[in-house]
Write an enzyme that holds these catalytic residues in place. Structure first.
Site, PDB file in Angstrom:
ATOM      1  N   THR A   1      -3.716  -1.093  -7.238  1.00 21.95           N
ATOM      2  CA  THR A   1      -4.754   0.150  -7.657  1.00 21.95           C
ATOM      3  C   THR A   1      -3.954   1.360  -7.937  1.00 21.95           C
ATOM      4  OG1 THR A   1      -6.539   1.350  -6.878  1.00 21.95           O
ATOM      5  CG2 THR A   1      -5.355   0.603  -4.925  1.00 21.95           C
TER       6      THR A   1
ATOM      7  N   GLY B   1     -13.388  -1.938  -7.424  1.00 16.68           N
ATOM      8  CA  GLY B   1     -14.885  -1.418  -7.261  1.00 16.68           C
ATOM      9  C   GLY B   1     -14.855  -0.533  -5.915  1.00 16.68           C
ATOM     10  N   GLY B   2     -13.574   0.008  -5.503  1.00 12.88           N
ATOM     11  CA  GLY B   2     -13.880   0.972  -4.509  1.00 12.88           C
ATOM     12  C   GLY B   2     -14.562   0.551  -3.262  1.00 12.88           C
TER      13      GLY B   2
ATOM     14  N   ASP C   1      -8.074   8.277  -0.143  1.00  7.03           N
ATOM     15  CA  ASP C   1      -8.370   7.259   0.633  1.00  7.03           C
ATOM     16  C   ASP C   1      -8.070   7.299   2.136  1.00  7.03           C
ATOM     17  OD1 ASP C   1      -9.725   5.382  -1.129  1.00  7.03           O
ATOM     18  OD2 ASP C   1      -7.935   4.060  -1.553  1.00  7.03           O
TER      19      ASP C   1
ATOM     20  N   SER D   1      -7.402   0.946   3.170  1.00  7.99           N
ATOM     21  CA  SER D   1      -8.061   0.588   1.648  1.00  7.99           C
ATOM     22  C   SER D   1      -9.120  -0.326   1.924  1.00  7.99           C
ATOM     23  CB  SER D   1      -7.000  -0.410   0.899  1.00  7.99           C
ATOM     24  OG  SER D   1      -7.331  -1.081  -0.150  1.00  7.99           O
TER      25      SER D   1
ATOM     26  N   ARG E   1       0.918  -1.135   0.061  1.00  3.97           N
ATOM     27  CA  ARG E   1      -0.076   0.055  -0.049  1.00  3.97           C
ATOM     28  C   ARG E   1       0.728   1.250  -0.131  1.00  3.97           C
ATOM     29  NH1 ARG E   1      -4.726   1.781  -1.583  1.00  3.97           N
ATOM     30  NH2 ARG E   1      -5.861   3.022   0.286  1.00  3.97           N
TER      31      ARG E   1
ATOM     32  N   THR F   1      -8.875   0.275 -10.225  1.00  6.32           N
ATOM     33  CA  THR F   1      -8.354  -0.662  -9.611  1.00  6.32           C
ATOM     34  C   THR F   1      -8.261  -2.094 -10.429  1.00  6.32           C
ATOM     35  OG1 THR F   1      -9.130   0.210  -7.377  1.00  6.32           O
ATOM     36  CG2 THR F   1      -8.567  -1.968  -7.159  1.00  6.32           C
TER      37      THR F   1
HETATM   38  N1  GLY Z   1      -8.175   2.652  -3.766  1.00  8.25           N
HETATM   39  C1  GLY Z   1      -9.005   1.887  -3.393  1.00  8.25           C
HETATM   40  C2  GLY Z   1      -8.860   0.967  -2.234  1.00  8.25           C
HETATM   41  O1  GLY Z   1      -7.631   0.533  -2.034  1.00  8.25           O
HETATM   42  O2  GLY Z   1      -9.727   0.906  -1.556  1.00  8.25           O
END
Ligand code: GLY
Length: 582
Positions: A411, A484-485, A435, A464, A119, A393
């Site tokens: 993503t 899909g966020g 985020d 995330s 991340r 993503t």
């Molecule tokens: N950027 C979308 C997630 O990691 O939730």
């Protein structure tokens, strides 16, 4: 409507408030420990190897790149490096080297399981209120469209870790298919064409993007060969010098200069200090199934296991279809509420993960669910928004013949990240800083709210929603995940329930979806997910129910059945991906 009643029908909303107080107290006691490489977990039993390898990804050329690496003697971890790099070329909306994500690993030989946290983190110069104006209000677009929106990338570090600790081929071998796709080009697909069309105005004004993807300022026809020589040169640099060279020396200096000239705040030290981390994956159990997913700083695993724990307490099999959906919606609501209140980077805040994933806590939540009424989200103490879904993503799943597995969700955040490129590199900047919770209770681009636990701090990882998952039940194993966020957690939850019910990978991928994320307090649904009677029944319970617009998610699923010896790989029919079995 079912005549079955939960114990909550004898309870009042005071119970919910007391539960929350108890949860807050427990949060102090049950902080999730920070997991490091030494904590990687072993699955209970190492399974026999499958007769077939399989890859499912969001693009046929990325799946083929992974297969090429398996055929060259690589394992699933080498293939994951190859698929990640190929997706950066052929699906630049979804992920890229300047992005990040989570790689969930299972090693066939000994059952070792690990979650590689790649991340992004906030630059050292980031501040808590950096996206607010002098009055303390969010500056529109700043956390999504500016160079300040970019976190320090984690994907190359994650790929380097995979290659070094778990792979067997050289990075140069694993990057070769992606380099070929970038240098020689690939035919523009309908999905990428449409995504480019949506950003055409912005891209036509930016020579960095225009020279890679447009022709005279216009989006070329589907089938046009897209070559990205600058991205090819960046990949060749990494192949020659190692993926770590993204973070040091000449390339790192170019990246920092390119970001700073657009007003960003990256430094050479931010890149040099970045590390991908191995964390212990989260493991839960649901009606005889073992569920493994990503730990914080993704909320996916906690929310998935919490929702499953709640549903295990409810009689899903013995009720009518709409009450079943109502229970799933109520479980989603509660898991997303806890996401908003408690979750953040465990290296910075005390995350009560053990509590949130415990069956005792779930029993309390389940007791607060009535079968005949929706719980208004504002009656759940929390923070105080619509979910969006586009081609942002990406997820891929890999199984090799040694039984090694990878579920990876990577993503740039929104489609093409911020849509800005770093000069001369062929790399889009992520907009992952969105985020974070830029202000408590203010929804992010996905309509998700957050609080202190996910506030911005230097080198902190933003929360995330990605939910790469392994689910094992009896002789069957599923490897899955999706973009899909904010919709990700709900759709992996639905996939898990379908898998536990014995559905095939193709059925799981095709099933229509519905969603609730606590705030906004709305049930969204894809066409066919709810019948008109079901919509009426949910409304009668007090739910606000709205059609979700376009379909969402791009689930990439492999199901291996040891009893029959079959391996099935299914790409989501909503996308253009491909599942390959060899
Ligand atoms: N950027 C979308 C997630 O990691 O939730």
């Amino acid at each position: 409507m079912s005549r079955w009643r939960t114990s909550a029908e004898r309870a009042s909303s005071i119970v919910v408030r007391m539960m929350s107080l108890a949860a807050l107290l427990a949060a102090q006691l049950l902080a999730l420990p920070v997991a490091r490489a030494a904590d990687v977990a072993a699955a209970p039993t190492a399974a026999a190897a499958p007769a077939h390898a399989a890859i499912a990804s969001a693009h046929p050329l990325a799946s083929a790149a992974g297969m090429e690496i398996l055929h060259a003697g690589g394992n699933a971890f080498d293939a994951a490096v190859a698929v990640s790099a190929a997706l950066a070329v052929v699906e630049p909306t979804g992920s890229g080297l300047t992005g990040g994500g989570f790689y969930l690993l299972h090693r066939g030989s000994d059952g070792m399981e690990s979650a590689v946290d790649a991340r992004e983190y906030a630059p050292a110069a980031a501040t808590r209120d950096m996206f607010l104006d002098a009055k303390g209000e969010p500056v529109p677009g700043l956390s999504m469209e500016s160079a300040l929106a970019a976190g320090i990338p984690g994907e190359p570090a994650g790929m380097a870790l995979l290659a070094k600790r778990y792979g067997r081929l050289s990075v140069a071998q694993s990057l070769a298919p992606a380099i070929k796709l970038a240098r020689e080009g690939f035919p523009l697909s309908a999905r990428l064409h449409d995504a480019l069309q949506r950003s055409q105005k912005q891209f036509a004004a930016d020579p960095e993007v225009a020279r890679n993807f447009l022709r005279n300022g216009a989006v070329p026809a589907v089938g046009t060969i897209i070559r990205q020589p600058e991205l090819a040169a960046t990949l060749e640099h990494l192949a020659r010098n190692g993926l770590e060279s993204f973070y040091h020396g000449e390339l790192a200096e170019r990246l920092v200069a390119g970001v700073r000239e657009q007003g960003g705040i990256w430094s050479v030290a931010d890149l040099a200090e970045y590390r991908a981390l191995e964390r212990a994956p989260l493991v839960g159990h649901y009606r005889g199934a073992r569920v493994v997913s990503a730990p914080p700083p993704s909320s996916g695993g906690v929310a998935l296991i919490e929702a499953l724990n709640v549903l295990e307490q409810l009689p899903l099999a013995n009720i009518d279809a709409v009450t079943r959906k109502h229970f799933i919606i109520e479980a989603m609501r509660r898991a997303h509420r806890d996401r908003a209140v408690y979750l953040g980077d465990p290296d910075f805040v005390s995350v009560p993960g053990a509590m949130l994933t415990s069956s005792d806590y779930a029993a309390g939540l389940a007791a607060s669910i009535r079968s005949d009424r929706a719980t208004p989200s504002n009656s759940l103490p929390g923070v105080g928004a619509g979910a969006s879904a586009g081609p942002q993503t990406t997820h891929f799943s890999v199984l090799d013949r040694e039984g090694n597995r990878v579920a990876a969700t990577i993503t740039l955040n929104f489609g093409f990240g911020s849509g800005r490129m770093i000069k001369g590199t062929g790399l889009f900047l992520n907009n992952e800083m969105d985020d974070f919770s830029i202000k408590a209770g203010v929804p992010n681009g996905y309509g998700l709210v957050g609080a202190e636990a996910n506030a911005i701090a230097p080198h902190k990882r933003m929360l995330s929603s990605v939910t790469p998952a392994f689910v094992e039940k009896g002789d069957r194993t599923m490897i899955t995940g999706s973009p899909g966020g904010s919709l990700i957690i709900g759709l992996v939850l639905l996939a898990t329930l379908d898998f536990v019910d014995g559905h095939s990978a193709a059925q799981i991928a095709a099933a229509p979806r519905f969603h609730h994320q606590y705030l906004p307090d709305v049930v969204r649904y894809e066409p066919d997910a709810l019948s008109s009677d079901e919509i009426a029944a949910l409304k009668a319970r007090g739910d606000t129910v709205e059609p979700g617009g376009r379909r969402w998610g791009n689930l990439q699923t492999i199901v291996w059945d040891r009893a029959s010896g079959t391996v099935e790989a299914a790409a989501d029919p909503r996308g253009e991906g491909e599942g390959l079995v060899d």
